[in-house]
Write an enzyme that holds these catalytic residues in place. Structure first.
Site, PDB file in Angstrom:
ATOM      1  CE1 TYR A  92      -3.654   2.557   0.529  1.00 33.13           C
ATOM      2  CE2 TYR A  92      -2.461   3.237   2.464  1.00 33.13           C
ATOM      3  CZ  TYR A  92      -3.465   3.485   1.656  1.00 33.13           C
ATOM      4  OH  TYR A  92      -4.394   4.702   1.700  1.00 33.13           O
TER       5      TYR A  92
ATOM      6  CG  ASP B 163       5.723   3.613   1.141  1.00 34.44           C
ATOM      7  OD1 ASP B 163       5.889   4.424   1.953  1.00 34.44           O
ATOM      8  OD2 ASP B 163       4.676   3.672   0.518  1.00 34.44           O
TER       9      ASP B 163
ATOM     10  CE  LYS C 229       0.587   4.772   8.175  1.00 42.50           C
ATOM     11  NZ  LYS C 229       0.800   4.098   7.209  1.00 42.50           N
TER      12      LYS C 229
HETATM   13  C1  LIG Z   1       0.018   4.518   5.663  1.00 47.00           C
HETATM   14  C2  LIG Z   1       0.748   4.165   4.595  1.00 47.00           C
HETATM   15  C3  LIG Z   1       0.671   5.323   3.291  1.00 47.00           C
HETATM   16  C4  LIG Z   1      -0.144   6.430   3.367  1.00 47.00           C
HETATM   17  O1  LIG Z   1       0.147   7.438   4.415  1.00 47.00           O
HETATM   18  P1  LIG Z   1      -1.081   8.287   4.889  1.00 47.00           P
HETATM   19  O2  LIG Z   1      -0.593   9.274   5.776  1.00 47.00           O
HETATM   20  O3  LIG Z   1      -2.009   7.505   5.382  1.00 47.00           O
HETATM   21  O4  LIG Z   1      -1.480   9.085   3.521  1.00 47.00           O
HETATM   22  C5  LIG Z   1       1.991   4.948   2.380  1.00 47.00           C
HETATM   23  N1  LIG Z   1       2.614   4.007   2.371  1.00 47.00           N
HETATM   24  C6  LIG Z   1       2.708   3.308   3.604  1.00 47.00           C
HETATM   25  C7  LIG Z   1       3.673   2.024   3.404  1.00 47.00           C
HETATM   26  C8  LIG Z   1       1.861   3.157   4.564  1.00 47.00           C
HETATM   27  O5  LIG Z   1       1.842   2.403   5.359  1.00 47.00           O
END
Ligand SMILES: *Cc1c(COP(=O)(O)O)cnc(C)c1O
Length: 426
Positions: free
Chosen positions: A142, A237, A265
């Site tokens: 994701y 990511d 995060k």
């Molecule tokens: C949570 C997440 C996102 C998206 O971040 P948001 O702050 O919710 O937009 C993108 N990549 C990864 C790996 C994530 O866990």
């Protein structure tokens, strides 16, 4: 009726699904989401006065536990000077210096407001830098909810059982190629088919949005090699793994450097923050230094910078936090796996450091197809048992458990006893 039920009934009439982010709605597990009033340390308290040991930790940011006094005070102090200026501040320079000092592959960094934005912008920078259009992503990873990333995505998209989102024109995803996690050959095949068209490979270095799926030995190294060989940008990511596995994230943990890295995060300490950064020659293409446009009215917001900087500084200055957290994680997940074996359960426990999850499948989980064999009904039953006993897991089979520095071994022992009791009866 509980206050949470009352609020949820009202919320669904006012907010789509009653929530501002899908996974919060308990859609895949049934029941009413708990409306949280406050949180402290390892615990959350709902509007009905129930107390929960929290394994969501705001999906990662609360690595130090909820309501950390130093972070709270830094926010209050920053707020005294005004909430936003829409002009350059010293805090942004300090934040950039802190991040580039922590993650060796990040020479320049741009602050944004969410992980979604970080990824969307990093992908644009990679395309602008290479002059190529195609992106390789992995099924079950994701990367936020921007159009081109909503292909076989994990997290809430996976839980909802929709392979792709409505409202995303085919044109937006025609350059998104899907590969199999932990299968570098599937990436090699795409490079052989499109040797000069792939701008970037984006990967969660530990997949943590289809449950937790660690990279097999050599997988990240092979991605690194393929990207270098074909002139593509390797994007890690690290929105979850960044500042979690260690101060330098998955890159430090596995010893593989990305060209671009996305953060979110933990980087905001609980405030809405994201960032992307990497090699100077790529980041130098971002406007106004270069032609890749990317902007944000509230980006680098002073309150958000204060929270994030305080959290990152605490983590940087106290390496023992990671030592203890990772040791605690190893111990906890190993114990969990031991209980499953002892009770004759075939379920899988995947984990790295403080991240982990139980998959209700008898098949080792190395990719999206494996993860999808999980029995989500069994997960739902387990989830509700834990919730009824004061333990708030992420409300989906396909999300990670997040441990924080505030989770004590005593509390984790109580959780293990609960798990033992559950599997003795089931
Ligand atoms: C949570 C997440 C996102 C998206 O971040 P948001 O702050 O919710 O937009 C993108 N990549 C990864 C790996 C994530 O866990």
């Amino acid at each position: 009726m509980s206050r949470s039920q009352e609020l949820f009934e009202k919320a669904v009439t006012l907010i789509p699904g009653g929530v501002n982010s899908p996974v919060r709605a308990f859609g895949s597990i049934g029941g009413t989401p708990r409306f949280i009033d406050r949180a402290d340390g390892a615990y959350m308290y709902d509007v009905d006065g129930n107390k929960y040991l929290d394994f969501i930790c705001s999906w990662g940011p609360m690595i130090l536990g909820h309501n950390n006094p130093a972070i709270r005070e830094s926010v209050a102090k920053a707020a005294e000077k005004g909430l936003s200026f829409g002009a350059a501040t010293e805090a942004e320079v300090q934040m950039a210096e802190l991040i580039t000092g922590i993650v060796p592959s990040v020479e320049m960094v741009r602050m944004v407001n969410s992980g979604t934005e970080a990824v969307m912008s990093a992908v644009r920078a990679a395309r602008g830098y290479t002059g190529r259009n195609k992106i390789v992503k992995f099924m079950g990873c994701y990367h936020g909810h921007s159009d081109s990333m909503l292909v076989q995505a994990g997290s809430g998209v996976m839980t909802a059982g929709i392979p792709d989102s409505a409202g995303v024109p085919a044109g937006c995803t025609q350059d998104t190629l899907s590969a199999i996690y932990n299968d570098a050959d599937s990436v090699r095949a795409l490079f052989e088919t499109f040797p000069e068209e792939i701008a970037a490979v984006i990967v969660e270095p530990v997949a943590a949005n289809m449950g937790v799926v660690p990279p097999k030995k050599g997988f990240l190294e092979e991605l690194r090699g393929l990207c270098t060989a074909y002139g593509a940008v390797l994007i890690f990511d690290e929105v979850i793994t960044g500042f979690r596995l260690g101060i330098d994230g998955a890159q430090g943990w596995y010893g593989v450097e990305a060209d671009l890295t996305t953060f979110g995060k933990i980087i905001g300490g609980g405030m809405p923050v994201g960032a992307y950064g990497g090699k100077r020659e790529i980041m130098g293409k971002v406007s106004p230094a270069g032609p890749v446009y990317q902007a944000g009215t509230l980006s680098g917001n002073p309150i958000a910078m204060a929270a994030g900087m305080t959290q990152l500084s605490i983590l940087k200055e106290n390496p023992e936090i990671y030592e203890e957290l990772n040791e605690k994680g190893e111990w906890f997940y190993d114990e969990l796996a031991g209980i499953l074996r002892e009770k004759g359960q075939p379920w899988q426990v995947n984990h790295v450091g403080s991240l982990g999850c139980v998959f209700f499948t008898d098949r080792p989980v190395e990719n999206y197809a494996d993860a999808k064999t999980s029995d989500t009904k069994k997960f739902a039953d387990y989830f509700h048992y834990m919730l009824d006993n004061g333990v708030h897991l992420a409300p989906s089979q396909f999300e990670a458990m997040f441990l924080s520095a505030a989770h004590t071994r005593d509390e984790l022992c109580r959780v293990l006893e609960l798990v033992r009791g559950y599997f003795a009866a089931n």
